[in-house]
Design an enzyme around this catalytic site. Structure first.
Site, mmCIF file in Angstrom:
data_model
loop_
_atom_site.group_PDB
_atom_site.id
_atom_site.type_symbol
_atom_site.label_atom_id
_atom_site.label_comp_id
_atom_site.label_asym_id
_atom_site.label_seq_id
_atom_site.Cartn_x
_atom_site.Cartn_y
_atom_site.Cartn_z
ATOM 1 N N HIS A 114 -22.405 -24.959 -21.933
ATOM 2 C CA HIS A 114 -22.928 -24.608 -23.269
ATOM 3 C C HIS A 114 -21.610 -24.149 -24.250
ATOM 4 O O HIS A 114 -22.052 -24.384 -25.438
ATOM 5 C CB HIS A 114 -23.786 -23.288 -22.736
ATOM 6 C CG HIS A 114 -24.486 -22.751 -23.959
ATOM 7 N ND1 HIS A 114 -25.544 -23.146 -24.390
ATOM 8 C CD2 HIS A 114 -24.157 -21.740 -24.759
ATOM 9 C CE1 HIS A 114 -26.093 -22.367 -25.137
ATOM 10 N NE2 HIS A 114 -25.225 -21.958 -25.678
ATOM 11 N N SER A 144 -30.471 -25.026 -29.449
ATOM 12 C CA SER A 144 -31.637 -24.826 -28.477
ATOM 13 C C SER A 144 -31.525 -23.465 -27.733
ATOM 14 O O SER A 144 -30.491 -22.823 -27.837
ATOM 15 C CB SER A 144 -31.203 -25.967 -27.255
ATOM 16 O OG SER A 144 -30.065 -25.808 -26.797
ATOM 17 N N HIS A 145 -32.868 -23.088 -27.446
ATOM 18 C CA HIS A 145 -32.977 -21.959 -26.357
ATOM 19 C C HIS A 145 -33.880 -22.499 -25.312
ATOM 20 O O HIS A 145 -35.016 -21.923 -25.122
ATOM 21 C CB HIS A 145 -33.443 -20.857 -27.246
ATOM 22 C CG HIS A 145 -32.751 -19.666 -27.096
ATOM 23 N ND1 HIS A 145 -33.102 -18.322 -26.808
ATOM 24 C CD2 HIS A 145 -31.212 -19.566 -26.529
ATOM 25 C CE1 HIS A 145 -32.080 -17.604 -26.502
ATOM 26 N NE2 HIS A 145 -30.993 -18.362 -26.432
ATOM 27 N N GLU A 205 -25.504 -10.432 -22.610
ATOM 28 C CA GLU A 205 -25.801 -11.334 -23.976
ATOM 29 C C GLU A 205 -26.786 -10.550 -24.931
ATOM 30 O O GLU A 205 -27.696 -10.977 -25.472
ATOM 31 C CB GLU A 205 -26.305 -12.640 -23.572
ATOM 32 C CG GLU A 205 -25.334 -13.519 -23.013
ATOM 33 C CD GLU A 205 -25.646 -14.878 -22.840
ATOM 34 O OE1 GLU A 205 -26.822 -15.357 -23.018
ATOM 35 O OE2 GLU A 205 -24.742 -15.696 -22.335
ATOM 36 N N ASP A 212 -27.215 -31.796 -35.530
ATOM 37 C CA ASP A 212 -27.898 -32.250 -34.310
ATOM 38 C C ASP A 212 -28.125 -31.233 -33.050
ATOM 39 O O ASP A 212 -27.172 -30.253 -33.115
ATOM 40 C CB ASP A 212 -27.247 -33.597 -33.863
ATOM 41 C CG ASP A 212 -25.634 -33.170 -33.542
ATOM 42 O OD1 ASP A 212 -25.351 -32.094 -33.131
ATOM 43 O OD2 ASP A 212 -24.864 -34.231 -33.579
#
Lengths: 734, 229, 79
Positions: free
Chosen positions: A46, A91-92, A309, A489
Site C-alpha cells: 500500500h 481505494s478503500h 490510523e 488512476d
C-alpha cells in the site's frame, strides 16, 4: 524493549524473510517491535508500490499544464486564470468490505485530506463502486452501507458528490471496490508540498486525537483476504466528518498565512508514513516526543501511536516563530494542536516515549530501499473476436427493455440521491449524464469530471481494456464539450505474486499508457490496490480512471437530454457491430466471451475533437457517448433524460442486433436542429470524420422505423425500478 | 436592508445562501461567527444549512443552545425576520422558535433531489412575490426532515396559518408519494405565530441561478428585499 | 460517579428506525417480535459525589439538551 523478534512476529507484520534480512542490514542490529512495525507499514504494498512501481513509471505524467505529477499527495494541473486543479482517486476496498459504512466514509475522508493538504478547497467528490452479484447474500448490505457511508461523510463535510459509476459482478463477491475521488481548487501559486525543510523547525500535529484505531490497516490492504477477514473488524477506523470539515477550514485558513513549510496528511500508516515522507523528501531527520501526541486513550505504546490510523489528523512543519499564529487558528476551530518534535540534520528518525528513546532508524535507507519487485508475469490469454453471426438476434426493443433493467445499466438514482450533489452551489450538470459539470465559483468556466473503466473488457483483454478505460473517460469529457486535461488512476487487481495477475497489471498499464500518450492526457496521481482476492479468487482487473476536463464557457456545453422534437439524430464514428464482451451478450444472451471492442486511438482523438468543436460552435442540442449497451441504450438514455422519444433508421449494412447493441468504440450520438445537422455533416465531410443521420427526435415512444416501438414511460419505469426494488427486498442475511 | 448569516463550524450552505442574498439583494450579508455572543443590528437573520456542530446528538440540538442563538431569539422577539433553511429549520425548532420537531426521514436515508412545494400564503414577508397555491420546484438535501408535532399542535398551527409550504406533486396535488420524508401533513416549511420567523427544509438558495437549472428560489429573497427595504 | 441516561421516543411518535429493525428481525426469521423502539444511551462521568444532586443536574441536562422533549422521553440512573 529488548523483546526477541521471532520469525512469527516478522511474518505477522507481512515482511518476507528477504525483506527482514534487509531490515537487519539497514539497522545494523535487530529492530525492536516499534521499529519493525514502522518498517512493515513503510514497505507494505500500500505504501511502497513495490509490485507496481516498475510499471507505473512507464505512464506519461507530463504536459505543459501539469504542475505536479505523481509522488505528492495528489496531482496538480494548471487550469488558467491563476487557478490550479488538484485531484486524486484512492481505494478503500478492504475496509469497506469489512465495515461498509465506516470503510467507505473514511475512504472519502482520506481522499479529501490528500487534496486539501496541498492547499486546495475540495469542490467535488466522485466514486467508482463495484459490488458482487445482486443475488449474493452480502451484496445488498454492502451497497446500503457503502452508499450511506459515502453520503454520510461527504454530505456533512459539505462537498458535493457529483458523479461516479457502479457495477455488479460475481467476481467482486468477496472483494468489493470502493474508489473515491476528490477534486479541489487552489491558487496556482500557492500549492503546498510535503518536503520538510529547515533544521530545527517545529513539527506540529493537528486535528483529532490518536486512538488505537486502524492499527495495521496498511498491511491489511496489502494482504489477500481469507474467510476470517471479518475477525479483523477492530482495525477499521471510524470517520468524523465534522472534524474533517473543521480541519479543512483550519488548514485553508493557516495556508493563507506564510506559516507552513510543509504539510502531509496522516493517511494509511498514520504518523509513521507522514513523518517519514516529509523528512525523506527533505533529506532531513526528525525527532519526536510521542508523549506530546494528543491521545484519546490511555496507556498507548510507541508502537500503537506510530501505527494508529485514527482519522482526521495532519502533520506539518512550521516556520520558526509561527507556532502561535498556527495555534490560534486551530484553537479557533477547536482542534488539537501539539508541537511534537523538530527537524534534525541527522537523517534519522528518533522517537521518545516516557523520556526514553524507543526507536532510532535511518530515514533514507528505509524509504529509498523500500523493495521494488520485477515480479514474474505471463501474457494474459486474450479472448478471440466474436462474429455477430454467432450471437443470437433477439427482438431489439425487447432486448433493450431487458438491458435497461440490468444492474449495470439501470438508473443509479437510488445511489446519487443519497449524496448531496448540489451543496456549494456550483453543480451545473448533476449526476446521470456523461460527466458532471461543476462551475468554477464566481466564473463562467467549469470543470467536467468523470470516472470510468469497463472491467469485463479488461478481463477479456487487459491491454485493450486499459486503453478503453482511458478513452472512455476522455470521451465522456469530450461529450459535454470539455477539453480533457489529465487523469488519476486507481488500479485494482488481484494477487501480484501470481504471474497471470501480474500479467494483467502489466498489460493494463501498457494500454492505459498508450491511450494517455495518444490523447495527450497525462496521469498526475493514482493509487494501487492489489491482493483483491478472497480464497484465491481474484476480482476482474479494474483500472479505474478518474478524469478532469475544462470548459472555457458554460454556454458552450452539451447535456444528454433530447429537449425538443424534430431534431436530427446523428451518429459520429464507425459502427461495425462489435458484440464480443458486450452487455447484450452477457445480459440478454447469457454469455461472457469474445474480445472487447478495440480502440483506435487516432480515430478516437479525431472524433472527440470534432464533437468538441461542434459543441463549441453551438451546433449541438444534446450529445452522449455510446458506451455500455451500445447505440440503442444510448438513444434510450437521451430520450428518457429529456422525456422526448425518437424514431431510428437502422443500418442496412450491419445486422440489426449488432447495430443496436454492438459496443464499437469512439462513437457519439448528437441531436441537432435540421440546419445545424446539415452544417455538421458538411463539416464532418471536410474533416474526414464519419457522421451519419440515424433518426429524429419526437413523440413519446422509441421506435425503429418500419416496425417496433416502446413507450418512453415504460422505459423510464423499467430503468428506474431495478435498483430501488433490489434494495427494498427483504434481507436474507444482513 | 441588511442581512446576517450565522456561521456554525459545521455550516456548509452559509456561502451558498450568502451568494444568493448578495446577488438578489445587491449587498453582501454579514457573516456572524457562532461564538459571537452579540448579533449585529440587521433586518434579516439567516440560519443556513449544514451540520452545525456535527449533529451527532440530534440535528440542531447543540446549535440551539449556542450563545449566538440566544441573541437570535432576542432579535426574533423584537420582530427581526429569521429564516432557517434545512439545518437552520432544525435549529429553530430545537431552540423553540418554531413548534414541532424534525425526525429521521421516513425512508431512513439522506435524500437530495428537487421537490415540488405549494406556497400556502403569499401575504408574508417571505412569500409576497409568489402567488398563493403556486407550485414551486426547490431542492431538498437532508436526512432529518420528517416534521412531527402532536395533534393539538398540528391543529393549532393549521388554524393560525403557520404552515408555509407543503410537499405536493408537480400538479400541486397532495400525494403521499410526493412527501419525501414522511412529514406530518406534508409540512415542508413553517412560520411562527407572527409569520416573522420561517423555517423550511428545502433550499431556496439552491435554485436561484439559471445556470443551476432553476430560479424558483429567487422570489423568496425578492420578497424579503421588498418587505424589509 | 456516573450517570446513565436512556433517551427514547415518546409513545405515539412514529419510529422509522425501530420499524426497520423490526422488519429486519422478522425477515431473519425471529418469531414473535412485537414493537421495536430505537433510542439512545448516554454515559456521563460526574465529579459530583451526592447522588441526589447528581440526578438533579443530569435531569436538567436531559431537559435542556440530551432529549428533545417534543418527541423524546428520558430516564436517568446514577451509579
Amino acid at each position: 524493549m529488548s523483546e526477541a523478534i521471532t520469525p512469527e512476529i516478522v511474518k505477522s507484520h507481512g515482511l518476507s524473510e528477504a525483506e527482514y534480512a534487509r531490515v537487519i542490514e539497514i539497522m545494523g542490529r535487530q529492530p525492536n517491535r516499534t521499529e519493525l512495525g514502522i518498517f512493515s507499514v513503510m514497505w507494505s504494498e500500500h505504501c511502497s508500490y513495490k509490485s507496481s512501481k516498475k510499471w507505473l513509471k512507464t505512464l506519461p505524467t507530463t504536459a505543459p499544464w501539469v504542475i505536479c505529477g505523481p509522488g505528492e499527495n495528489a496531482g496538480v494541473i494548471d487550469i488558467g486564470q491563476g487557478l490550479a486543479c488538484i485531484f486524486k482517486m484512492e481505494s478503500h476496498n478492504h475496509p469497506s468490505f469489512i465495515e461498509p459504512y465506516q470503510g467507505a466514509a473514511t475512504g472519502v475522508g482520506g481522499i479529501l485530506r490528500d487534496v486539501f493538504t496541498m492547499g486546495a478547497r475540495p469542490i467535488a467528490n466522485l466514486n467508482a463502486l463495484r459490488f458482487g452479484a445482486p443475488d449474493h447474500p452480502k451484496t445488498r448490505h454492502l451497497v446500503a452501507g457503502v452508499v450511506a457511508g459515502i453520503g454520510g461523510y461527504g454530505n456533512c463535510v459539505g462537498v458535493p458528490t457529483v458523479g461516479g459509476e457502479c457495477n455488479f459482478h460475481p467476481a467482486y463477491n468477496g472483494n468489493i471496490l470502493v474508489n473515491a475521488m476528490t477534486v479541489g481548487l487552489a491558487p496556482a501559486d500557492r500549492i503546498f508540498y510535503s518536503a520538510a525543510a529547515g533544521v530545527g523547525n517545529p513539527v506540529v500535529y493537528v486535528g483529532s486525537k490518536t486512538g488505537r484505531d486502524g492499527i495495521h490497516g496498511a498491511t491489511m490492504a496489502s494482504a489477500e483476504f481469507s474467510a476470517d477477514a471479518e475477525e479483523k473488524r477492530p482495525t477499521v477506523q471510524v470517520g468524523d466528518p465534522f472534524t474533517e470539515k473543521l480541519l479543512i477550514e483550519a488548514c485553508l485558513e493557516l495556508m493563507a498565512t506564510d506559516a507552513i513549510v510543509a504539510i502531509q496528511d496522516m493517511g494509511a500508516a498514520g504518523l509513521t508514513s507522514s513523518s517519514f515522507e516529509m523528512a525523506s523528501k527533505g533529506g532531513l531527520g526528525i525527532e519526536m516526543d510521542l508523549d506530546r501526541v494528543p491521545m484519546r486513550e490511555t496507556g498507548m505504546t510507541a508502537y500503537e501511536i506510530m501505527l494508529s490510523e485514527s482519522q482526521e489528523r495532519m502533520l506539518m512543519v512550521l516556520k520558526p516563530g509561527r507556532e502561535d499564529v498556527a495555534r490560534a487558528v486551530f484553537e479557533k476551530w477547536e482542534l488539537d494542536f501539539a508541537i511534537v518534535g523538530h527537524l534534525t540534520a541527522s537523517g534519522r528518525m528518533v522517537l521518545k516515549r516516557h523520556g526514553q528513546v524507543v526507536a532510532d532508524l535511518p530515514i533514507d535507507p528505509l524509504a529509498k530501499a523500500s523493495p521494488e519487485y520485477d515480479r514474474p508475469w505471463v501474457m494474459p490469454k486474450k479472448a478471440q473476436p466474436l462474429d455477430p453471426l454467432e450471437v443470437p438476434a433477439l427482438p431489439a426493443l425487447k432486448a433493450l427493455r431487458t438491458l435497461l433493467a440490468t444492474p449495470d445499466l439501470c438508473s443509479k438514482r437510488w445511489i446519487w440521491e443519497q449524496y448531496d450533489h448540489m451543496v456549494m452551489g456550483d453543480t451545473v450538470a448533476r449526476p446521470g449524464g456523461d460527466a458532471a459539470v461543476v462551475r468554477l465559483h464566481g466564473s463562467n468556466r467549469a470543470l467536467a469530471l468523470t470516472c470510468d473503466v469497463t472491467p469485463r473488457y479488461c478481463q477479456a483483454d487487459p491491454y485493450e481494456g486499459g486503453k478503453q478505460a482511458v478513452a472512455e473517460a476522455w470521451r465522456n469529457l469530450s461529450a459535454v464539450g470539455a477539453k480533457p486535461m489529465a487523469v488519476t488512476d486507481n488500479l485494482n487487481f488481484g494477487n501480484p505474486e501470481k504471474p497471470e495477475i501480474m500479467g494483467q497489471i502489466v498489460e493494463a498499464i501498457r494500454g492505459m499508457g498508450e491511450a494517455c500518450k495518444a490523447l495527450d492526457f497525462p496521469v498526475v496521481s493514482g493509487n494501487v490496490s492489489l491482493y483483491n482476492e478472497t480464497n484465491g479468487k481474484a476480482i476482474l482487473p479494474t483500472p479505474a480512471i478518474g478524469a478532469v476536463g475544462l470548459l472555457e464557457d458554460l454556454e458552450r456545453r452539451a447535456g444528454i437530454a433530447f429537449e425538443s422534437a424534430g431534431l436530427s439524430i446523428l451518429l459520429v464514428g464507425e459502427t461495425k457491430g462489435w458484440l464480443g464482451a458486450s452487455l447484450y451478450l452477457r445480459e440478454v444472451v447469457g454469455r461472457e466471451e469474445g474480445a472487447p471492442p478495440p480502440v483506435d486511438l487516432a480515430l478516437e482523438k479525431k472524433n472527440g475533437e470534432f464533437v468538441r468543436k461542434m459543441i463549441a460552435a453551438n451546433r449541438i442540442a444534446a450529445c452522449h457517448d455510446v458506451a455500455d449497451g451500445g447505440l440503442l441504450v444510448a438513444v434510450a438514455e437521451m430520450a428518457m433524460a429529456g422525456g422526448i422519444g425518437a424514431t431510428l433508421l437502422p443500418s442496412r449494412e450491419v445486422l440489426l442486433h449488432a447495430w443496436a447493441f454492438g459496443e464499437d468504440q469512439g462513437r457519439y450520438l448528437i441531436a441537432a436542429s435540421k440546419a445545424n445537422a446539415r452544417a455538421i455533416l458538411t463539416e464532418a465531410d471536410r474533416a474526414n470524420v464519419k457522421v451519419e443521420t440515424i433518426g429524429e427526435t419526437g413523440g413519446d415512444v422509441l421506435a425503429l422505423s418500419g416496425g417496433q416501438a416502446v413507450s418512453l414511460i415504460d422505459l423510464v419505469a423499467i430503468h428506474e425500478s431495478w435498483l430501488p426494488n433490489f434494495m427494498a427486498a427483504p434481507d436474507r442475511n444482513a | 436592508m441588511q442581512a446576517a448569516v450565522i456561521v456554525f463550524p459545521g455550516s456548509n450552505c452559509d456561502r451558498d445562501v450568502a451568494v444568493s442574498l448578495a446577488h438578489i439583494m445587491g449587498r453582501p450579508p454579514l457573516m456572524v461567527w457562532h461564538r459571537d455572543a452579540q448579533l449585529p443590528k440587521v433586518d434579516l437573520v439567516v440560519v443556513p444549512g449544514g451540520f452545525s456542530y456535527g449533529d451527532y446528538l440530534r440535528s440542531g440540538a447543540m446549535a440551539a443552545h449556542s450563545p449566538i442563538l440566544r441573541s437570535v431569539k432576542e432579535a426574533a422577539a423584537k420582530g427581526t425576520r429569521v429564516l432557517g433553511i434545512c439545518n437552520g429549520f432544525q435549529i429553530l425548532t430545537e431552540a423553540g422558535l418554531l413548534p414541532g420537531a424534525l425526525m429521521r426521514n421516513r425512508g431512513l436515508k439522506f435524500v437530495c433531489k428537487d421537490v415540488h412545494l405549494s406556497v400556502l400564503r403569499a401575504d408574508t414577508d417571505f412569500t409576497r412575490r409568489y402567488r398563493k397555491h403556486q407550485v414551486i420546484r426547490i431542492p431538498i438535501a437532508h436526512a432529518d426532515g420528517n416534521f412531527f408535532a402532536d395533534d393539538d399542535t398540528l391543529e393549532r398551527i393549521e388554524d393560525n396559518g403557520q404552515v408555509a409550504f407543503r410537499y405536493v406533486d408537480e400538479a400541486g396535488n397532495l400525494d403521499d408519494r410526493a412527501n419525501p420524508n414522511g412529514s406530518a401533513r406534508a409540512i415542508a416549511g413553517l412560520y411562527n405565530e407572527t409569520a416573522t420567523v420561517l423555517g423550511l427544509m428545502p433550499h431556496p438558495e439552491r435554485l436561484a441561478d439559471p445556470a443551476l437549472g432553476g430560479t424558483d428560489g429567487v422570489p423568496m429573497f425578492e420578497s424579503l428585499l421588498e418587505a424589509l427595504s | 460517579m456516573k450517570a446513565k441516561v436512556h433517551v427514547t421516543l415518546k409513545n405515539g411518535v412514529l419510529d422509522p428506525q425501530g420499524k426497520a429493525v423490526g422488519h429486519a428481525l422478522e425477515s431473519l426469521g425471529f418469531q414473535g417480535v412485537g414493537d421495536v423502539r430505537v433510542g439512545k444511551y448516554i454515559e456521563i462521568e460526574l465529579a459530583e459525589t451526592d447522588p441526589a444532586k447528581a440526578k438533579a443536574a443530569v435531569t436538567d441536562m436531559g431537559k435542556q439538551l440530551l432529549a428533545n422533549t417534543v418527541i423524546e422521553n428520558f430516564t436517568v440512573e446514577i451509579v
